[in-house]
Design a protein around this motif. Sequence first.
Motif, PDB file in Angstrom:
ATOM      1  N   PRO A 171      33.875 -49.404   1.543  1.00 20.86           N
ATOM      2  CA  PRO A 171      34.494 -48.853   0.333  1.00 20.86           C
ATOM      3  C   PRO A 171      34.378 -49.815  -0.845  1.00 20.86           C
ATOM      4  N   GLU A 172      34.607 -49.283  -2.030  1.00 23.14           N
ATOM      5  CA  GLU A 172      34.593 -50.111  -3.231  1.00 23.14           C
ATOM      6  C   GLU A 172      35.728 -51.127  -3.168  1.00 23.14           C
ATOM      7  N   GLY A 173      35.438 -52.343  -3.604  1.00 22.17           N
ATOM      8  CA  GLY A 173      36.461 -53.385  -3.602  1.00 22.17           C
ATOM      9  C   GLY A 173      36.607 -54.105  -2.283  1.00 22.17           C
ATOM     10  N   ASP A 222      26.269 -49.646   5.078  1.00 16.15           N
ATOM     11  CA  ASP A 222      26.609 -49.711   3.662  1.00 16.15           C
ATOM     12  C   ASP A 222      27.416 -48.491   3.216  1.00 16.15           C
ATOM     13  N   THR A 223      27.145 -47.337   3.821  1.00 20.94           N
ATOM     14  CA  THR A 223      27.862 -46.118   3.444  1.00 20.94           C
ATOM     15  C   THR A 223      29.314 -46.142   3.899  1.00 20.94           C
ATOM     16  N   ASP A 265      44.318 -55.157  -9.171  1.00 20.29           N
ATOM     17  CA  ASP A 265      43.571 -53.965  -8.754  1.00 20.29           C
ATOM     18  C   ASP A 265      44.506 -52.910  -8.166  1.00 20.29           C
ATOM     19  N   THR A 279      40.388 -54.323   1.295  1.00 18.97           N
ATOM     20  CA  THR A 279      39.963 -54.110  -0.084  1.00 18.97           C
ATOM     21  C   THR A 279      40.988 -54.716  -1.032  1.00 18.97           C
ATOM     22  N   THR A 280      40.573 -54.873  -2.275  1.00 13.02           N
ATOM     23  CA  THR A 280      41.477 -55.469  -3.265  1.00 13.02           C
ATOM     24  C   THR A 280      42.693 -54.595  -3.517  1.00 13.02           C
ATOM     25  N   THR A 281      42.569 -53.281  -3.319  1.00  9.73           N
ATOM     26  CA  THR A 281      43.704 -52.397  -3.559  1.00  9.73           C
ATOM     27  C   THR A 281      44.692 -52.391  -2.399  1.00  9.73           C
TER      28      THR A 281
END
Length: 208
Positions: free
Chosen positions: A77-79, A73-74, A111, A103-105
């Motif tokens: 990344p976000e997204g 989990d660590t 995003d 990721t979305t970015t």
Amino acid sequence: MDFAERFAHWRTPGYRRSVAIRRAVGIALVAVAAAQLVIGAAREDPAVLVFSREVAPGVALTTDDVELRRLPDTAVPEGALRDAALVDGQVLAAAAAPGEVVTTTRLVGPDLTAALVADEPEGEPFSMVPVPVAEVDVIPLLTHGARVDVVGQGPRTVATGGRVVTAGEEGTVLVLLRQSDAEEVAASSLSEPLTLVLSARPRAFTMP
């Protein structure tokens, strides 16, 4: 003491055999518990999409370009995306290597736009405008996120403060600009050659 003497107590009923059996059972239970913890932890790790191979910027992704992989989990990344259907047909903004989390970015969309202009002052919304490049040799120099100004004939400044979104091998640079600037660039590209000037490095690239 040879092998037979060392383990003779296993064949002879008594206290020593009982202790040896209890110890063996205890060790086995500890090993099983440890294995269950490892397996359980692996099952709890989230499954996220990662790139399964190298992908060039500006490419429309397919489900063959990604795969699901469980990561701690660590390390997520976000997204991060978890459904391959969400990337099918989406355009990759910057080059990707195998194993990188999707990721979305990383994809051309809202995003990514928000991330690119996060340090810009509030004002008119941003839009993306495609600009064809005459010489594809300059494409590697137009990196994702680079700041550029658009210059027309004269020379005259058509727009400033643009951000490169993608610079694909097909010879088209996708630039993020304020809405009115994007409209001006789109209109100007139909009637005159345009030049992109890197804000950080004063070098120009001619466009048809």
